[in-house]
Design a protein around this motif. Structure first.
Motif, short mmCIF file in Angstrom:
data_model
loop_
_atom_site.label_atom_id
_atom_site.label_comp_id
_atom_site.label_asym_id
_atom_site.label_seq_id
_atom_site.Cartn_x
_atom_site.Cartn_y
_atom_site.Cartn_z
N VAL A 40 -5.61 1.21 -7.99
CA VAL A 40 -6.07 2.42 -7.28
C VAL A 40 -7.53 2.25 -6.89
O VAL A 40 -8.34 1.80 -7.69
N THR A 41 -7.84 2.60 -5.64
CA THR A 41 -9.21 2.66 -5.16
C THR A 41 -9.43 4.05 -4.58
O THR A 41 -8.65 4.48 -3.72
N ILE A 42 -10.46 4.73 -5.04
CA ILE A 42 -10.75 6.09 -4.58
C ILE A 42 -12.18 6.12 -4.07
O ILE A 42 -13.11 5.78 -4.82
N GLY A 43 -12.35 6.52 -2.82
CA GLY A 43 -13.68 6.72 -2.27
C GLY A 43 -14.10 8.16 -2.49
O GLY A 43 -13.27 9.02 -2.78
N ASN A 44 -15.40 8.43 -2.36
CA ASN A 44 -15.94 9.76 -2.61
C ASN A 44 -15.47 10.24 -3.98
O ASN A 44 -15.04 11.38 -4.17
N ALA A 45 -15.58 9.35 -4.94
CA ALA A 45 -15.01 9.55 -6.27
C ALA A 45 -15.54 10.78 -7.00
O ALA A 45 -14.83 11.37 -7.81
N VAL B 123 0.85 -1.18 0.00
CA VAL B 123 0.00 0.00 0.00
C VAL B 123 0.89 1.24 0.00
O VAL B 123 1.79 1.37 0.82
N ILE B 124 0.66 2.14 -0.95
CA ILE B 124 1.42 3.39 -1.03
C ILE B 124 0.85 4.42 -0.08
O ILE B 124 1.57 5.10 0.63
N GLU B 125 -0.47 4.54 -0.08
CA GLU B 125 -1.12 5.50 0.81
C GLU B 125 -2.52 5.00 1.12
O GLU B 125 -3.21 4.45 0.26
N HIS B 126 -2.93 5.21 2.36
CA HIS B 126 -4.27 4.82 2.79
C HIS B 126 -4.72 5.84 3.81
O HIS B 126 -3.99 6.13 4.75
N GLY B 127 -5.88 6.40 3.62
CA GLY B 127 -6.38 7.34 4.61
C GLY B 127 -7.27 8.39 3.98
O GLY B 127 -7.60 8.33 2.80
N VAL B 128 -7.65 9.34 4.81
CA VAL B 128 -8.50 10.43 4.37
C VAL B 128 -7.60 11.58 3.91
O VAL B 128 -6.67 11.97 4.60
N VAL B 129 -7.89 12.11 2.74
CA VAL B 129 -7.11 13.22 2.18
C VAL B 129 -7.95 14.48 2.30
O VAL B 129 -9.12 14.49 1.93
N GLU B 130 -7.35 15.53 2.81
CA GLU B 130 -8.08 16.79 2.99
C GLU B 130 -8.41 17.44 1.65
O GLU B 130 -7.67 17.31 0.68
N ALA B 131 -9.54 18.15 1.62
CA ALA B 131 -9.95 18.88 0.41
C ALA B 131 -8.84 19.81 -0.02
O ALA B 131 -8.18 20.45 0.79
#
Length: 71
Positions: free
Chosen positions: A28-33, A6-14
């Motif tokens: 790649v998996t993106i939530g709130n796409a 995993v390269i990055e996992h978490g919530v990313v700020e606007a």
């Protein structure tokens, strides 16, 4: 990552920006796409074909081409 890590996992700020070399990314998996803009070489990608509900999933080859994830 290309090695399965995993390269990055978490919530990313606007307003945040993330950059990854194509050779380092495999899946790649993106939530709130609907709130995410994905660029390749500075051009926006049409992620519509990879979205299901509000999730986007795609694979990325080392040359930067992308395809839907096969379950």
């Amino acid at each position: 990552g290309a090695d399965g890590q995993v390269i990055e996992h978490g919530v990313v700020e606007a307003g945040s920006v993330r950059n990854y070399p194509a050779a380092a990314v495999a899946r790649v998996t993106i939530g709130n796409a609907h709130s995410v803009l994905v660029l390749r070489n500075g051009e926006p990608l049409d992620m519509q074909a990879f979205q299901k509900a509000n999730m986007t999933r795609f694979t990325l080859s080392s040359d930067g081409s992308f395809a839907p994830v096969r379950d």
